[in-house]
Design a protein around this motif. Structure first.
Motif, PDB file in Angstrom:
ATOM      1  N   GLN A  43      53.457  47.778  38.659  1.00  0.00           N
ATOM      2  CA  GLN A  43      53.509  46.450  39.261  1.00  0.00           C
ATOM      3  C   GLN A  43      52.269  46.209  40.118  1.00  0.00           C
ATOM      4  N   MET A  44      51.848  47.226  40.863  1.00  0.00           N
ATOM      5  CA  MET A  44      50.628  47.107  41.685  1.00  0.00           C
ATOM      6  C   MET A  44      49.402  46.902  40.797  1.00  0.00           C
ATOM      7  N   ILE A  45      49.306  47.673  39.711  1.00  0.00           N
ATOM      8  CA  ILE A  45      48.171  47.529  38.793  1.00  0.00           C
ATOM      9  C   ILE A  45      48.151  46.134  38.196  1.00  0.00           C
ATOM     10  N   ASP A  46      49.307  45.634  37.784  1.00  0.00           N
ATOM     11  CA  ASP A  46      49.384  44.285  37.221  1.00  0.00           C
ATOM     12  C   ASP A  46      48.951  43.233  38.249  1.00  0.00           C
ATOM     13  N   LEU A  47      49.427  43.380  39.491  1.00  0.00           N
ATOM     14  CA  LEU A  47      49.032  42.440  40.550  1.00  0.00           C
ATOM     15  C   LEU A  47      47.531  42.496  40.815  1.00  0.00           C
ATOM     16  N   ALA A  48      46.982  43.710  40.855  1.00  0.00           N
ATOM     17  CA  ALA A  48      45.541  43.869  41.095  1.00  0.00           C
ATOM     18  C   ALA A  48      44.734  43.258  39.957  1.00  0.00           C
ATOM     19  N   ASN A  49      45.166  43.494  38.725  1.00  0.00           N
ATOM     20  CA  ASN A  49      44.466  42.931  37.565  1.00  0.00           C
ATOM     21  C   ASN A  49      44.499  41.403  37.580  1.00  0.00           C
ATOM     22  N   GLU A  50      45.596  40.816  38.016  1.00  0.00           N
ATOM     23  CA  GLU A  50      45.674  39.363  38.125  1.00  0.00           C
ATOM     24  C   GLU A  50      44.799  38.857  39.270  1.00  0.00           C
ATOM     25  N   LYS A  51      44.820  39.575  40.379  1.00  0.00           N
ATOM     26  CA  LYS A  51      44.051  39.173  41.561  1.00  0.00           C
ATOM     27  C   LYS A  51      42.550  39.159  41.269  1.00  0.00           C
ATOM     28  N   VAL A  52      42.069  40.166  40.542  1.00  0.00           N
ATOM     29  CA  VAL A  52      40.626  40.251  40.275  1.00  0.00           C
ATOM     30  C   VAL A  52      40.162  39.098  39.380  1.00  0.00           C
ATOM     31  N   LYS A  53      41.045  38.558  38.559  1.00  0.00           N
ATOM     32  CA  LYS A  53      40.684  37.433  37.687  1.00  0.00           C
ATOM     33  C   LYS A  53      40.400  36.162  38.478  1.00  0.00           C
ATOM     34  N   THR A  54      41.084  35.990  39.610  1.00  0.00           N
ATOM     35  CA  THR A  54      40.963  34.753  40.384  1.00  0.00           C
ATOM     36  C   THR A  54      40.179  34.943  41.673  1.00  0.00           C
ATOM     37  N   SER A  55      39.744  36.152  41.936  1.00  0.00           N
ATOM     38  CA  SER A  55      39.063  36.467  43.184  1.00  0.00           C
ATOM     39  C   SER A  55      37.564  36.207  43.080  1.00  0.00           C
ATOM     40  N   SER A  56      37.011  35.663  44.150  1.00  0.00           N
ATOM     41  CA  SER A  56      35.553  35.507  44.197  1.00  0.00           C
ATOM     42  C   SER A  56      34.914  36.684  44.925  1.00  0.00           C
ATOM     43  N   GLY A  57      35.764  37.555  45.495  1.00  0.00           N
ATOM     44  CA  GLY A  57      35.289  38.742  46.191  1.00  0.00           C
ATOM     45  C   GLY A  57      35.738  40.002  45.466  1.00  0.00           C
ATOM     46  N   ASN A  58      35.778  41.113  46.207  1.00  0.00           N
ATOM     47  CA  ASN A  58      36.116  42.403  45.628  1.00  0.00           C
ATOM     48  C   ASN A  58      37.588  42.742  45.816  1.00  0.00           C
ATOM     49  N   VAL A  59      38.110  43.500  44.860  1.00  0.00           N
ATOM     50  CA  VAL A  59      39.473  44.011  44.907  1.00  0.00           C
ATOM     51  C   VAL A  59      39.367  45.534  44.867  1.00  0.00           C
ATOM     52  N   VAL A  60      40.119  46.193  45.761  1.00  0.00           N
ATOM     53  CA  VAL A  60      40.088  47.643  45.880  1.00  0.00           C
ATOM     54  C   VAL A  60      41.486  48.187  45.604  1.00  0.00           C
ATOM     55  N   PHE A  61      41.548  49.291  44.863  1.00  0.00           N
ATOM     56  CA  PHE A  61      42.826  49.949  44.555  1.00  0.00           C
ATOM     57  C   PHE A  61      42.725  51.388  45.037  1.00  0.00           C
ATOM     58  N   ILE A  62      43.572  51.760  46.002  1.00  0.00           N
ATOM     59  CA  ILE A  62      43.541  53.103  46.581  1.00  0.00           C
ATOM     60  C   ILE A  62      44.753  53.890  46.085  1.00  0.00           C
ATOM     61  N   LYS A  63      44.449  55.073  45.541  1.00  0.00           N
ATOM     62  CA  LYS A  63      45.497  55.984  45.062  1.00  0.00           C
ATOM     63  C   LYS A  63      45.207  57.383  45.568  1.00  0.00           C
TER      64      LYS A  63
END
Length: 139
Positions: free
Chosen positions: A16-36
């Motif tokens: 669910q987090m990966i899906d949200l991040a993938n959607e966010k990066v499509k509409t973001s004008s800035g950077n998206v970070v995923f920490i694991k």
């Protein structure tokens, strides 16, 4: 804003987090970070998302050090719009008891740096019922 994704282990929070991040990066004008904690389960993360493996930073052991790490990221890159932190209870020494303190610090970073945070918490909603989630959205 701090967003929480809760549920027991194995309930699909990481996907669910990966899906949200993938959607966010499509509409973001800035950077998206995923920490694991490790690179496990990150094969489907969009190439444009910066994945950080905390295993590469073994000296970050406390909640305060983890918060300092997040402040450093925000200070070093003013274009971060969203940070996804998977399995927050496996990061540093963050526990259900210290989660309210961590959330309070994230809310401050979010307000100051205009970053949305998404956390996955391996706990049922009943287990976090006593956790102060003021200022958070539980997804």
């Amino acid at each position: 804003m701090v967003n929480l994704i809760t549920g027991p282990r194995g309930s699909g929070k990481t996907q669910q987090m990966i899906d949200l991040a993938n959607e966010k990066v499509k509409t973001s004008s800035g950077n998206v970070v995923f920490i694991k904690r490790s690179s496990k389960d990150t094969y489907s993360v969009d190439f444009n998302i910066r994945v950080i493996k905390m295993a590469d930073y073994p000296d970050i052991l406390t909640l305060e050090e983890f918060v300092g790490f997040l402040y450093g990221m925000a200070a070093g890159n003013h274009d971060i719009e969203a940070v996804f932190i998977d399995s927050i209870l496996k990061q540093a020494n963050i526990t259900l008891e210290s989660l309210p303190t961590f959330i309070e610090k994230l809310n401050k970073i979010s307000e100051d740096a205009k970053i949305d945070f998404y956390l996955s918490v391996s706990a049922d909603k009943a287990e976090i019922a006593g956790v102060d989630t003021l200022g958070c959205t539980v997804l």
